[in-house]
Design an enzyme around this catalytic site. Structure first.
Site, short mmCIF file in Angstrom:
data_model
loop_
_atom_site.label_atom_id
_atom_site.label_comp_id
_atom_site.label_asym_id
_atom_site.label_seq_id
_atom_site.Cartn_x
_atom_site.Cartn_y
_atom_site.Cartn_z
N THR A 1 29.17 -84.65 -5.68
CA THR A 1 28.20 -83.60 -5.35
C THR A 1 28.85 -82.23 -5.45
O THR A 1 30.05 -82.09 -5.23
CB THR A 1 27.63 -83.80 -3.93
OG1 THR A 1 26.73 -82.72 -3.64
CG2 THR A 1 28.71 -83.81 -2.86
N HIS A 2 27.98 -81.23 -5.75
CA HIS A 2 28.44 -79.83 -5.72
C HIS A 2 27.88 -79.10 -4.50
O HIS A 2 28.05 -77.89 -4.37
CB HIS A 2 27.99 -79.09 -6.98
CG HIS A 2 28.53 -79.68 -8.25
ND1 HIS A 2 29.86 -79.96 -8.44
CD2 HIS A 2 27.92 -80.03 -9.42
CE1 HIS A 2 30.05 -80.46 -9.66
NE2 HIS A 2 28.88 -80.52 -10.26
P1 A3P Z 1 35.48 -76.37 -19.90
O1 A3P Z 1 34.05 -76.00 -20.00
O2 A3P Z 1 36.35 -75.20 -19.51
O3 A3P Z 1 36.02 -77.07 -21.08
P2 A3P Z 1 32.79 -80.68 -14.35
O4 A3P Z 1 33.11 -82.05 -14.74
O5 A3P Z 1 33.05 -80.38 -12.91
O6 A3P Z 1 31.42 -80.30 -14.80
O7 A3P Z 1 33.80 -79.73 -15.12
C1 A3P Z 1 33.71 -79.57 -16.51
C2 A3P Z 1 34.97 -78.94 -17.03
O8 A3P Z 1 36.05 -79.88 -16.93
C3 A3P Z 1 34.85 -78.56 -18.50
O9 A3P Z 1 35.64 -77.39 -18.67
C4 A3P Z 1 35.46 -79.78 -19.15
O10 A3P Z 1 35.88 -79.59 -20.47
C5 A3P Z 1 36.62 -80.05 -18.22
N1 A3P Z 1 37.15 -81.41 -18.37
C6 A3P Z 1 36.46 -82.57 -18.34
N2 A3P Z 1 37.27 -83.61 -18.56
C7 A3P Z 1 38.50 -83.12 -18.74
C8 A3P Z 1 39.77 -83.71 -19.02
N3 A3P Z 1 39.93 -85.00 -19.18
N4 A3P Z 1 40.83 -82.86 -19.15
C9 A3P Z 1 40.68 -81.54 -18.99
N5 A3P Z 1 39.51 -80.92 -18.73
C10 A3P Z 1 38.42 -81.70 -18.61
#
Ligand code: A3P
Length: 299
Positions: A106-107
């Protein structure tokens, strides 16, 4: 509750749900989302539920994947989207049907979490990322996901983020509230992960996480998870599991966009950066967090 367009001051709006002043995505049917946000404090927890709590765009997908693999004891891609385990976005009947232990996410701000998280002693994994990369990531998320209907520019989006007018309101308040809660409730089982540490020292962070969750590192499981969840692998492996039905994603959008520390430098102007730093130092003057905005080691 109302669905509204958050105006960026330049004639472009973002479609959000207003829950008596608290902004969220509409997530499918707005009335149902509003109901869940309102009723969230009464959500039924199980003692072995694990909650991933994080501001948006801080690495929730990544953390969810790693924890889910730990509990399946296999470094194999989880064949679904973490959104299906997101308590404000998914139907509670479906969450009720998940087998234990449930890896939920959750956010929502701390004060909006289910009461039973604390009462039942559920483990909480709390993920934070530097807010400059968060804001850039959230901008790309907002223009990339269709139901937001947003076509605005980065420079007009950034002030909305900084002033708490994007989803889940203020990033600053979210982080300060948690800091306060953790300081005054040291018994809360909370494990803090910084995205930047996870990125640069994945294996060490996986070990720390496993220790917190009480998961054993059998037959090199942690090494395998750390490798399997690297960004480039996730880009490929999760392509078909980005969202339930993939329905609401714009063409070319992915939750795995850049996955790096410091992409904000490609977006912020010098002036935007100065303003951001000033706002940060004012709002966060009492915070002990020391965010890292650049890689330690350059590629
Ligand atoms: P970016 O938009 O900067 O690339 P959430 O999952 O909380 O929505 O966050 C998304 C962010 O986490 C995105 O950032 C995404 O690319 C990054 N992210 C997801 N999986 C990742 C991984 N395995 N390694 C590094 N960054 C990751």
């Amino acid at each position: 509750m109302s669905v509204f367009r958050q105006d960026d001051g330049r004639g472009h709006g973002i479609t959000y749900l207003d829950n008596d002043g608290y902004i969220t995505c509409t997530f499918g049917k707005p009335e149902e989302t509003a109901n869940r946000v309102r009723e969230m404090v009464n959500f039924n927890c199980r003692p072995d539920d694990v909650f991933i709590c994080a501001p948006v765009k801080s690495g929730t997908h990544w953390t969810w994947e790693m924890i889910s693999m730990m509990y399946t004891q296999k470094a194999e891609t989880i064949p679904k989207s973490k959104i299906e385990h997101m308590i404000e976005a998914s139907q509670w009947e479906e969450i009720e049907n998940l087998t234990s232990p449930r890896i939920l996410n959750t956010h929502l701000h701390y004060n909006r979490l289910p009461k039973q998280v604390k009462e039942k002693g559920c483990k909480i994994v709390y993920v934070l990322r530097n807010p400059k990369d968060v804001s850039v990531s959230l901008y790309n998320h907002t223009v990339g996901i269709e139901p937001y209907g947003y076509k605005g520019k980065w420079e007009h989006f950034l002030p909305l983020f900084v002033h708490g007018k994007t989803e889940y309101n203020s990033w600053f308040e979210y982080v300060l509230e948690w800091e306060d809660i953790m300081a005054s409730n040291p018994e809360l089982p909370v494990h803090l992960i910084y995205y930047e540490d996870l990125k640069e020292n994945t294996l060490q962070e996986v070990h720390r996480l496993g220790k917190f969750l009480g998961v054993e590192n059998k037959d090199g499981l942690f090494e395998a998870i750390s490798e399997k969840c690297q960004f480039d692998n996730m880009v490929k492996d999760k392509k078909q599991y980005l969202a339930p039905n993939g329905a609401f994603l714009g063409a070319g959008f992915t939750f795995y966009r850049k996955g790096d520390i410091g992409d904000w430098k490609n977006w912020f102007t010098v002036a935007q950066n100065e303003i951001f730093d000033e706002i940060y130092s004012n709002k966060m003057k009492d915070s002990k967090h020391k965010f890292r905005y650049s890689r330690k080691v350059k590629n």
